[in-house]
Design a protein around this motif. Structure first.
Motif, short mmCIF file in Angstrom:
data_model
loop_
_atom_site.label_atom_id
_atom_site.label_comp_id
_atom_site.label_asym_id
_atom_site.label_seq_id
_atom_site.Cartn_x
_atom_site.Cartn_y
_atom_site.Cartn_z
N UNK A 61 0.84 -1.20 0.00
CA UNK A 61 0.00 0.00 0.00
C UNK A 61 0.88 1.25 0.00
N UNK A 62 0.43 2.28 -0.75
CA UNK A 62 1.20 3.52 -0.83
C UNK A 62 1.08 4.31 0.47
N UNK A 63 2.21 4.88 0.93
CA UNK A 63 2.19 5.64 2.19
C UNK A 63 1.30 6.87 2.08
N UNK A 64 1.04 7.34 0.84
CA UNK A 64 0.17 8.50 0.65
C UNK A 64 -1.20 8.32 1.31
N UNK A 65 -1.61 7.07 1.44
CA UNK A 65 -2.91 6.82 2.11
C UNK A 65 -2.95 7.46 3.49
N UNK A 66 -1.77 7.56 4.12
CA UNK A 66 -1.71 8.10 5.49
C UNK A 66 -2.01 9.59 5.50
N UNK A 67 -1.38 10.31 4.58
CA UNK A 67 -1.65 11.76 4.54
C UNK A 67 -3.05 12.03 4.02
N UNK A 68 -3.47 11.25 3.06
CA UNK A 68 -4.84 11.43 2.54
C UNK A 68 -5.89 11.24 3.64
N UNK A 69 -5.60 10.31 4.56
CA UNK A 69 -6.56 10.05 5.64
C UNK A 69 -6.44 11.06 6.77
N UNK A 70 -5.44 11.96 6.66
CA UNK A 70 -5.27 12.98 7.70
C UNK A 70 -4.77 12.43 9.02
N UNK A 71 -3.97 11.36 8.98
CA UNK A 71 -3.46 10.78 10.23
C UNK A 71 -2.49 11.73 10.91
N UNK A 72 -2.57 11.78 12.24
CA UNK A 72 -1.63 12.60 13.02
C UNK A 72 -0.48 11.73 13.57
N UNK A 73 -0.77 10.47 13.82
CA UNK A 73 0.23 9.53 14.34
C UNK A 73 0.15 8.25 13.50
N UNK A 74 1.32 7.66 13.19
CA UNK A 74 1.32 6.37 12.51
C UNK A 74 2.07 5.35 13.37
N UNK A 75 1.52 4.15 13.40
CA UNK A 75 2.16 3.04 14.11
C UNK A 75 2.81 2.14 13.07
N UNK A 76 4.12 1.94 13.16
CA UNK A 76 4.82 1.08 12.21
C UNK A 76 5.11 -0.27 12.85
N UNK A 77 4.45 -1.31 12.33
CA UNK A 77 4.67 -2.69 12.81
C UNK A 77 4.96 -3.55 11.59
#
Lengths: 255, 255, 255, 255
Positions: free
Chosen positions: B44-60
């Protein structure tokens, strides 16, 4: 120059004929950096302490005389390490007032000299912030007359402080039927269980629980000898802690 | 206004299809003050994170992609909570440099999100100053391929630091005959024993001993769920810890 | 008529000056149904035993003299309870032969008088049939020179017998990397871990594991006093067990 | 010829949609010597069992229908392994009568299929003969509504039988002050303590104490899977135990 190479610290023990006192005498004698210069039993004059040139006195007597002993020691500029229980708030206030005018004299009053018990209490308070469930099981020899133990009560209070600091509400407990009281005592919102068993001495288990997880702290005292490291730590450190300190944790490095 | 009454924090999970990732998604969804806005699987493209307006990301995710993921997150001003292992010193240095220019962005890299494991390690270091003997028993399911566990190694190192701070020498041990190696591994001067047992998950017991006394710290992880309170604590606190923090203990109140 | 109302059993202790012997003397004296009639130290003539009219003698001496002592006792029709180690197969055979001609005389040779250690071993053998995993952790004071303990070796053998009876194969263990030997000793296919810790005396934990389950047996010996119930049980029962019995378990009701 | 090489035993599960039933279906399917031939949910006709040619049926239903199910199974010559609770003495008597005329059919009714719980109870009864003190600590998840657990009550009864057989009087206990009930419940003369803790499932610790000694038996159930070895043992053995057996211990080799 190491501690042992300096002249040893001169120590008196008051209440030397009692079981804790005798153990303390042995422990002081065995420590290369300490010298046992006076052992006082019931009826011995406190002057023996000054005559022996003691710098620190350990009071392991009884509630009725400990306050008087400590007042005398402070008057004579001798640091005091006190394991006797029974101090009242008034007694402590009077002692604080006296110490305010006694430049540099230190007094440590410790209800429990077992370093492990002090660590258990401190760690329990910290861990309590992070766990939904917390219970205490204390176990002692079957000759103990009261339940739960004073240490368990203090630990319950410490857990309650930790839970409050962590913003936790009551522990989860769906119990509806408990006709014989198997859930034990509730002290400051914490369930406390008291086991009495031949062969045991003094033991405390603190159990914390969260989803999929358990955290435990356990302290076992098999022998009166377990109090001696705490007594010696107090003896060595009291001169660098002027004024009144209540509780051995004030002398431990617990950050 | 309580946390839950504020608009919830918007959280993305990268590696959402893995076992830890799936558990993290469930935990974020179940938390009233958090909102799960993106779940990314492999490819999945990381852009999904900014598009969703995430403030925090958890990397697992996995060692091969985590550093790249975090670099991208910091570039886009998104706080990161990272449970993936395999970070090198070079990788951490590069990240620190990047964060120096990323005003206010926080990254938490935690090799172990079990709060209990972090508490155990910290308490072990403190207690180690005061006890002559210290040993570690770690217990895991029998499918584990390495012994002893990484947590046990870190705990042994913590004990060694505590012993050094307390001025203690080697642990007492008169063993002369041990033909099969029953005394276990020696890590930083501390004996470590590894038990492998069907039905267990991940458990650690730290035992300290002195004259007449024993002190124990025990952590049991029965389930992956036990890591989630640590993950959520990281998610909630990362924005108020700008720069790089390695280890969950930097976020706990452990005084 | 209860045992205590009968005339007490007349008991001699050989090796009365040793630590175990002194403890045995105290235990015999404290028992209302037993009478301590002779205490023999090194060099004392065995005739003291017959002169005192002893019915049972407890031998707590040293390997070099125990066989000779027991031969003399059997010759004189005195039952023997023996805690001394060091008996060879030849010695036992000679004793059996002598006892075949000594009508009604009983001898108990017990390498371990701790009833709890005997129970632990027996229960471990039974439980071992039903669990995929089994490991032993033995813990002792740090002055012990050998590892693992003899009790742990015997327990491992008992577990191996139980596993064979239950048709179990090797324990599951995926360990591939264990550079420092954290997995401990392997005795009869069972991993054995030896902990050495100040403040402990003699302790054994046997852990069994199956899917979703753990079963544990633990015995703690805090004091030499823990051997005395086994010694007294032997003293009281030896006259009703003619011939040679090796191991206290032959006297326990373990069905 | 090994068991797995014979034609597999044909097994039906009644109550297959419940949590225990679903687990039992998985366990039967995973066993090479067993074949799952019928899974019945609520409302399914029992005829499915005979149509499938089942030799053994496992009943994991509810108290209101279990007696009727078992009557039908015995009528049709099918062995039954029953985990459903709620059987009355009348129900058991009627079943015994029916079985007297049903040549060779076996029925096992087991209130607890955890082999470990059965072993703990049996070992506790044996050990109880030899120790002055005995207490039980049972620990469960905080959603449990009753305290103490049924298993703890049964274990207390077993300990009481053991103490009676060993001629022991009341446990020693000098407690005079216990205002909040920390000493827990007294069941058949044995103190029982109930801990409720998030993250736990079902655990029991039995502690025995004598002078200088402690003996413990502990059983931990982390998961419903822990009941399956007992269910499978019942399924495999029921045809060789004609008539009614109550309690899994009748099938274990516990001598």
């Amino acid at each position: 120059m190491t501690a042992a190479e300096q002249s040893p610290l001169r120590v008196a023990v008051i209440g030397a004929a009692g079981r804790m006192g005798a153990e303390a005498c042995r422990a002081v004698e065995a420590a290369p950096d300490l010298e046992l210069v006076a052992e006082l039993g019931r009826g011995d004059a406190l002057d023996l302490i000054t005559e022996a040139g003691a710098q620190v006195a350990v009071d392991l007597t009884v509630p009725s005389v400990t306050a008087e002993n400590v007042r005398w020691l402070v008057e004579h500029g001798i640091h005091a390490v006190v394991g006797t229980t029974g101090w009242t708030e008034e007694g402590l206030d009077a002692l604080r007032e006296q110490l305010a005018g006694a430049d540099g004299v230190g007094v440590l009053i410790a209800p429990n000299f077992a370093i492990g018990a002090v660590l258990a209490m401190r760690f329990a308070e910290t861990a309590a912030r992070y766990y939904e469930s917390a219970e205490i099981i204390e176990m002692h020899h079957p000759n103990k007359v009261d339940a739960p133990s004073g240490t368990a009560r203090h630990t319950a209070a410490a857990i309650a402080r930790g839970r409050a600091a962590g913003g936790l509400g009551p522990v989860p407990d769906a119990t509806e039927k408990d006709p014989e009281g198997a859930r034990g005592a509730i002290v400051d919102g914490v369930h406390v269980h008291a086991v009495r068993q031949r062969g045991l001495v003094a033991h405390e288990v603190v159990q914390f629980g969260g989803p999929g997880e358990q955290f435990q702290i356990r302290h076992d005292s098999f022998d009166r000898a377990s109090f001696m490291p705490g007594v010696l730590l107090g003896v060595r450190a009291v001169s660098s802690h002027p004024g009144l300190t209540v509780g051995l944790d004030g002398y431990l490095e617990l950050d």
